[in-house]
Design an enzyme around this catalytic site. Structure first.
Site, mmCIF file in Angstrom:
data_model
loop_
_atom_site.group_PDB
_atom_site.id
_atom_site.type_symbol
_atom_site.label_atom_id
_atom_site.label_comp_id
_atom_site.label_asym_id
_atom_site.label_seq_id
_atom_site.Cartn_x
_atom_site.Cartn_y
_atom_site.Cartn_z
ATOM 1 N N ASP A 1 0.749 -1.356 -0.003
ATOM 2 C CA ASP A 1 0.162 -0.015 0.074
ATOM 3 C C ASP A 1 0.842 1.407 -0.091
ATOM 4 O O ASP A 1 2.083 1.344 0.608
ATOM 5 C CB ASP A 1 -0.957 0.000 1.253
ATOM 6 N N HIS B 1 3.647 -2.155 2.932
ATOM 7 C CA HIS B 1 3.853 -0.748 2.842
ATOM 8 C C HIS B 1 5.144 -0.766 1.843
ATOM 9 O O HIS B 1 6.150 -1.214 2.171
ATOM 10 C CB HIS B 1 3.727 0.160 3.780
#
Length: 496
Positions: free
Chosen positions: A241, A401
């Site tokens: 993400d 991430h």
């Protein structure tokens, strides 16, 4: 724990981007299609193209402006409210400075997690550590190139040149676009009042209605249309993400070397900032999905704001790649039946990371740049997830991430290697691949899935991890309200 509004404010203060002549093309669940026969989802660069250095002159240049929260003391704790959460304030307007990379002392290959990716020893990975060398893209693609793994995909558009006048302010909730609101016509959008800030503690009244609202943040409630796991046991759905970002280049090199594909949930503000990296992800065979324009909790927004968050991100991806994703992930996993209905009406199927018997399948990589744990402590937490995965009857989707160097180093040097070497072995795949979705169905321009954008979804449901139907990708193992809040805070804190 920081409140979501505080984290959102800190995000806006620390992630403003100063763009200089950015050049994009420089230096179902359901039947299992024969995705294992998709041959090789990697695209060779166009003949005659060269590798580009991150700081290449002329073809592509950019600088990143960040608020010097620590160095300039522009961010201060402003007290603790009744709920016990620390509130952060930031002097964003006055504190922007240009960040420069500080080269770390080279470590010997014996000290580096994976040997060839400039990853520091795990014991050295912590908040505030010196930056390593900025990696280069190993391939670049010219306008007109097409990905060989997507049948009928449109060619890459003319090179993307960022013009601030054409886009909303970066990392801010964008303005309403009435034309996009028409996409909701004919769809049943639940009349649910927006939450105060996307957190359970910030809106106790909404939290008490979590099941009725289908609010994932408070209790892990999901819809039958949500994708929450890979159906096959021991299958790891790889997802990242918050990018694209400069250190994605290192991650892309690792994934190429290991012949792995991932799903990248991209933020619109980052897409227009680093279009060349988005192109490299897409052309290498990775899946691109929507992660909103400003990374704001969606349940706290109006219908018009949600449409704008999703719409501008779609527009940015389409401007750079020529394709429009059919999947999305809400920041923090903050989704309810209203957000779901809007997403589905806009042709975007929600994807959430799995919650298993031991909690959410979140690697907790965000804790390290946030300064709450060290790299070694994060890896211990992560290893606990692997043990939980082996007792599940389904596969799982994992949250990582890629916005910061620290989280990329943890993935490249440790997390992904541990998954690959695990006994029994995990199968690491992108989410679309693990679901058996043909690559064409990942984008509106090529999809054959006529149900995309119907806006239909089943009633909310939470499972307890023993549900005999838990193998369906539309179900999620239940999490407690606390676990839901933690997972929600995880996604934004991962941007710090």
């Amino acid at each position: 724990m920081l409140t979501l509004p505080a984290l959102s404010a800190l995000l806006a203060a620390t992630l403003s981007l100063e763009l200089v002549a950015v050049n994009a093309h420089g230096p179902h669940p359901g039947a299992h299609y024969a995705h294992r026969g998709h041959a090789h989802k990697r695209q060779a660069p166009a003949a005659g193209t060269d590798s580009i250095a991150a700081a290449a002159t002329g073809a592509s240049s950019f600088t990143v402006s960040v608020t010097a929260a620590a160095a300039a003391a522009s961010t201060t704790a402003a007290g603790t409210p009744a709920g016990g959460s620390t509130v952060i304030t930031s002097a964003a307007a006055a504190g922007a400075t240009t960040a420069t990379s500080v080269a770390a002392a080279p470590a010997s290959s014996a000290d580096i997690g994976t040997g060839v990716y400039d990853v520091p020893p795990l014991a050295s990975i912590s908040s505030g550590m010196p930056s390593g060398p900025l990696p280069s893209l190993t391939a670049t693609y010219t306008p007109g190139a097409t990905p060989s793994y997507i049948s009928g995909a449109p060619p890459l558009p003319t090179k993307f040149m960022f013009n601030a006048a054409d886009w909303p302010e970066l990392d801010k909730v964008p303005p309403t676009v009435q034309e996009w609101m028409k996409e909701l016509d004919g769809h049943d959008i639940p009349d649910i009042t927006p939450t105060q800030d996307g957190s359970c503690a910030g809106d106790p009244a909404a939290a008490a209605q979590a099941e009725e609202r289908g609010w994932w943040t408070c209790g892990g409630w999901t819809s039958g249309n949500d994708i929450v796991s890979c159906p096959d046991k021991m299958t790891w759905g790889v997802s990242f993400d918050d990018g694209p970002a400069p250190y994605n280049r290192k991650l892309l090199k690792y994934l190429e070397d290991k012949d792995l594909n991932a799903t990248f949930f991209v933020v619109g503000s980052r897409v227009v900032s680093y279009p060349d990296i988005l192109i490299a992800e897409y052309m290498a065979g990775h899946e691109i999905a929507v992660h909103t324009w400003s990374h704001h909790p969606l349940t706290a927004l109006t219908n018009e704001q949600i449409v704008a968050e999703l719409g501008y991100t779609r527009r940015a991806i389409q401007a750079v790649l020529g394709v429009t994703p059919t999947t999305m992930r809400a920041p923090f996993g903050d989704i309810d039946n209203r957000v779901r209905a809007i997403s589905n009406a806009m042709g975007l199927q929600p994807i959430i990371w799995t919650t298993g018997p031991g909690g959410p399948f979140d690697t907790n990589d965000w804790h390290v740049p946030a300064g709450t744990v060290t790299g070694e402590q994060q890896f211990e937490i992560f290893e606990g997830l692997l043990g939980n995965a082996t007792i599940m009857d389904t596969g799982f989707i994992v949250l990582e991430h890629d916005l910061f160097e620290i989280t990329v180093d943890l993935a490249v040097g440790y997390t992904l290697d541990a998954a690959l070497s695990h006994n029994p072995p995990f199968k690491l795949e992108s989410i679309g691949t693990c679901l058996g979705m043909p690559p064409t169905d990942l984008y509106q321009e090529t999809t054959t899935n006529k149900s995309t954008g119907t806006g239909q979804h089943s009633s909310s449901a939470a499972a307890d991890g023993t549900d005999p139907d838990s193998s369906a990708a539309g179900r999620v193992f239940a999490s407690s309200a606390f676990a839901g809040v933690a997972a929600a805070v995880v996604a934004l804190a991962g941007l710090l």
